[in-house]
Write an enzyme that holds these catalytic residues in place. Sequence first.
Site, PDB file in Angstrom:
ATOM      1  N   GLU A 173       0.834  -1.199   0.000  1.00  0.00           N
ATOM      2  CA  GLU A 173       0.000   0.000   0.000  1.00  0.00           C
ATOM      3  C   GLU A 173       0.871   1.253   0.000  1.00  0.00           C
ATOM      4  O   GLU A 173       1.964   1.259   0.554  1.00  0.00           O
ATOM      5  CB  GLU A 173      -0.925  -0.002   1.226  1.00  0.00           C
ATOM      6  CG  GLU A 173      -2.012  -1.061   1.109  1.00  0.00           C
ATOM      7  CD  GLU A 173      -2.998  -1.045   2.268  1.00  0.00           C
ATOM      8  OE1 GLU A 173      -4.168  -1.361   2.024  1.00  0.00           O
ATOM      9  OE2 GLU A 173      -2.615  -0.746   3.403  1.00  0.00           O
ATOM     10  N   CYS A 210       3.597   8.752   0.982  1.00  0.00           N
ATOM     11  CA  CYS A 210       4.056   7.870   2.048  1.00  0.00           C
ATOM     12  C   CYS A 210       4.248   6.492   1.421  1.00  0.00           C
ATOM     13  O   CYS A 210       3.282   5.858   1.006  1.00  0.00           O
ATOM     14  CB  CYS A 210       3.029   7.819   3.173  1.00  0.00           C
ATOM     15  SG  CYS A 210       3.458   6.624   4.458  1.00  0.00           S
ATOM     16  N   CYS A 251       5.831  -6.642   7.204  1.00  0.00           N
ATOM     17  CA  CYS A 251       6.885  -6.160   8.103  1.00  0.00           C
ATOM     18  C   CYS A 251       7.171  -7.226   9.144  1.00  0.00           C
ATOM     19  O   CYS A 251       6.258  -7.848   9.665  1.00  0.00           O
ATOM     20  CB  CYS A 251       6.434  -4.876   8.795  1.00  0.00           C
ATOM     21  SG  CYS A 251       7.744  -4.118   9.804  1.00  0.00           S
ATOM     22  N   CYS A 253       5.456  -4.738  15.972  1.00  0.00           N
ATOM     23  CA  CYS A 253       5.040  -3.711  16.931  1.00  0.00           C
ATOM     24  C   CYS A 253       3.576  -3.963  17.299  1.00  0.00           C
ATOM     25  O   CYS A 253       2.737  -4.179  16.424  1.00  0.00           O
ATOM     26  CB  CYS A 253       5.211  -2.316  16.347  1.00  0.00           C
ATOM     27  SG  CYS A 253       6.937  -1.893  16.008  1.00  0.00           S
ATOM     28  N   CYS A 307       0.640  -1.766  15.639  1.00  0.00           N
ATOM     29  CA  CYS A 307       0.666  -1.483  14.203  1.00  0.00           C
ATOM     30  C   CYS A 307       0.008  -2.610  13.415  1.00  0.00           C
ATOM     31  O   CYS A 307       0.210  -3.781  13.710  1.00  0.00           O
ATOM     32  CB  CYS A 307       2.115  -1.300  13.757  1.00  0.00           C
ATOM     33  SG  CYS A 307       2.313  -0.940  12.003  1.00  0.00           S
ATOM     34  N   LEU A 323       9.815   6.109  18.599  1.00  0.00           N
ATOM     35  CA  LEU A 323      10.230   5.900  19.993  1.00  0.00           C
ATOM     36  C   LEU A 323       9.098   5.229  20.779  1.00  0.00           C
ATOM     37  O   LEU A 323       9.253   4.128  21.294  1.00  0.00           O
ATOM     38  CB  LEU A 323      10.622   7.251  20.611  1.00  0.00           C
ATOM     39  CG  LEU A 323      11.167   7.207  22.035  1.00  0.00           C
ATOM     40  CD1 LEU A 323      12.450   6.403  22.118  1.00  0.00           C
ATOM     41  CD2 LEU A 323      11.400   8.632  22.558  1.00  0.00           C
ATOM     42  N   ASN A 367      -3.677   5.668  16.091  1.00  0.00           N
ATOM     43  CA  ASN A 367      -4.807   5.326  15.233  1.00  0.00           C
ATOM     44  C   ASN A 367      -5.272   3.929  15.610  1.00  0.00           C
ATOM     45  O   ASN A 367      -4.453   3.011  15.687  1.00  0.00           O
ATOM     46  CB  ASN A 367      -4.395   5.371  13.768  1.00  0.00           C
ATOM     47  CG  ASN A 367      -4.013   6.772  13.339  1.00  0.00           C
ATOM     48  OD1 ASN A 367      -4.819   7.700  13.433  1.00  0.00           O
ATOM     49  ND2 ASN A 367      -2.776   6.949  12.912  1.00  0.00           N
ATOM     50  N   CYS A 419      -1.259   6.445   9.821  1.00  0.00           N
ATOM     51  CA  CYS A 419      -0.079   5.750  10.347  1.00  0.00           C
ATOM     52  C   CYS A 419      -0.475   4.456  11.038  1.00  0.00           C
ATOM     53  O   CYS A 419      -1.367   4.437  11.870  1.00  0.00           O
ATOM     54  CB  CYS A 419       0.632   6.601  11.396  1.00  0.00           C
ATOM     55  SG  CYS A 419       1.202   8.158  10.789  1.00  0.00           S
TER      56      CYS A 419
HETATM   57  N1  SAH Z   1       9.087   0.633  10.384  1.00  0.00           N
HETATM   58  C1  SAH Z   1       9.344   2.047  10.355  1.00  0.00           C
HETATM   59  C2  SAH Z   1       8.523   2.737   9.304  1.00  0.00           C
HETATM   60  C3  SAH Z   1       7.052   2.756   9.571  1.00  0.00           C
HETATM   61  S1  SAH Z   1       6.640   4.401   9.796  1.00  0.00           S
HETATM   62  C4  SAH Z   1       9.153   2.617  11.731  1.00  0.00           C
HETATM   63  O1  SAH Z   1       8.774   1.866  12.612  1.00  0.00           O
HETATM   64  O2  SAH Z   1       9.441   3.773  11.952  1.00  0.00           O
HETATM   65  C5  SAH Z   1       5.083   4.317  10.443  1.00  0.00           C
HETATM   66  C6  SAH Z   1       4.991   5.126  11.722  1.00  0.00           C
HETATM   67  O3  SAH Z   1       3.674   4.951  12.250  1.00  0.00           O
HETATM   68  C7  SAH Z   1       5.946   4.624  12.784  1.00  0.00           C
HETATM   69  O4  SAH Z   1       6.367   5.681  13.602  1.00  0.00           O
HETATM   70  C8  SAH Z   1       5.033   3.701  13.574  1.00  0.00           C
HETATM   71  O5  SAH Z   1       5.541   3.416  14.840  1.00  0.00           O
HETATM   72  C9  SAH Z   1       3.768   4.497  13.576  1.00  0.00           C
HETATM   73  N2  SAH Z   1       2.585   3.709  13.892  1.00  0.00           N
HETATM   74  C10 SAH Z   1       2.427   2.374  13.779  1.00  0.00           C
HETATM   75  N3  SAH Z   1       1.190   2.027  14.169  1.00  0.00           N
HETATM   76  C11 SAH Z   1       0.576   3.161  14.533  1.00  0.00           C
HETATM   77  C12 SAH Z   1      -0.727   3.456  14.991  1.00  0.00           C
HETATM   78  N4  SAH Z   1      -1.631   2.488  15.166  1.00  0.00           N
HETATM   79  N5  SAH Z   1      -1.024   4.738  15.253  1.00  0.00           N
HETATM   80  C13 SAH Z   1      -0.116   5.720  15.048  1.00  0.00           C
HETATM   81  N6  SAH Z   1       1.106   5.510  14.604  1.00  0.00           N
HETATM   82  C14 SAH Z   1       1.464   4.240  14.345  1.00  0.00           C
END
Ligand code: SAH
Length: 348
Positions: free
Chosen positions: A97, A110, A117, A121, A124, A220, A295, A338
């Site tokens: 996507e 984006c 992945c 996390c 996510c 972070l 989100n 995100c």
């Molecule tokens: N793998 C990389 C790139 C993904 S960027 C990373 O972890 O940075 C996507 C961003 O959205 C990251 O900062 C991730 O932590 C954040 N993210 C993931 N799930 C999310 C959610 N449910 N709500 C808000 N941000 C989220």
Amino acid sequence: MERATKQQVGIKALTRDELAAEFEKIGLPKFRVKQVYQWLYQKGAHSYDEMTNLSLPLRQQLATAYPLFFPEIVKKQVSADGTRKYLLRLADGALVETVAMPTKTRLSACVSTQAGCPMRCAFCATGRNGYTRSLGCGEIVDQVNVIAQDFGQRVTNVVLMGQGEPFLNYDATLEAMKIMNDKDALEIGARHITVSTCGILPQIRRFAKEPEQFTLAVSLHSAVQETRDRIMPGVRQYDLVRLREALISYGESTGRRPTYEYALMGGINDSNEEMRALVDFTRHTLCHVNLIQLNAVKGSSIKPSTPERLQAFKRALEAAGVEVTLRESRGADIDAACGQLKQRARVR
Ligand code: SAH
């Protein structure tokens, strides 16, 4: 993590230097490299047939030796706020996507760096259906061209914040960023190209030595080791002390301000203790904190924090002299925000 190969994805696996080496091997003059490269990335060609300054036999020869695929839009969704999300099918049937976010003055892309992945996390959506493969450099760039072509407009900003962990696909990701920046290709300013990592330390150190002025963001989400280990189990081996050191030294050696991303999750990372830890982690260092409301991800028990906690975090950081912004999420109505990008099953 394996790089995408030429067998898998054709010419989009090759860097510009690799393309030059291949062309030299088959006896093509140097100027052909630039011609083909410009067709691929500056013009976003969908096939060799478009490369009219190449003879037909040469086009046929290249098509056989280096198959060219341009992503196919399988599905396109448009949000009430103008955000568009695309489901793209790549050369081998892998699906990713990509999201486009237009404003009055900008068009931001984006893009994904992997299909799925492996980082797991907890908050996510992307990793929930597993991991398929890393993308080739050209497949990462193509997503920007898909958006530019769909909007009939130049893309002005790119965030490598879609599916996947860019620093597990470092070489292809960096090459893609260089192609986006290159005047023979997309010519997007380096400062307008941001890569986000969950914190793969060796690659952060490597990235600090890259000469381009690209922007670095680090997810972070907690400055308390126990909490971070729980919600981001994939980066447990890189502890917060060393992460902080690496980011401080990144700031010192590049003069650039890294961004920390912090999504507020109710009852998980939004307590006063977490707030103090975040302030201690960031104050007196060159950085910028991006606070966002989590989100909601379907099927996850982790919920967004309250707007009050978000404001409290913002005030505490400001009071400590830390640069902070609240990031608005866009496209949540089409699951384009995100953390909402899902890996879907391969079709082929
Ligand atoms: N793998 C990389 C790139 C993904 S960027 C990373 O972890 O940075 C996507 C961003 O959205 C990251 O900062 C991730 O932590 C954040 N993210 C993931 N799930 C999310 C959610 N449910 N709500 C808000 N941000 C989220």
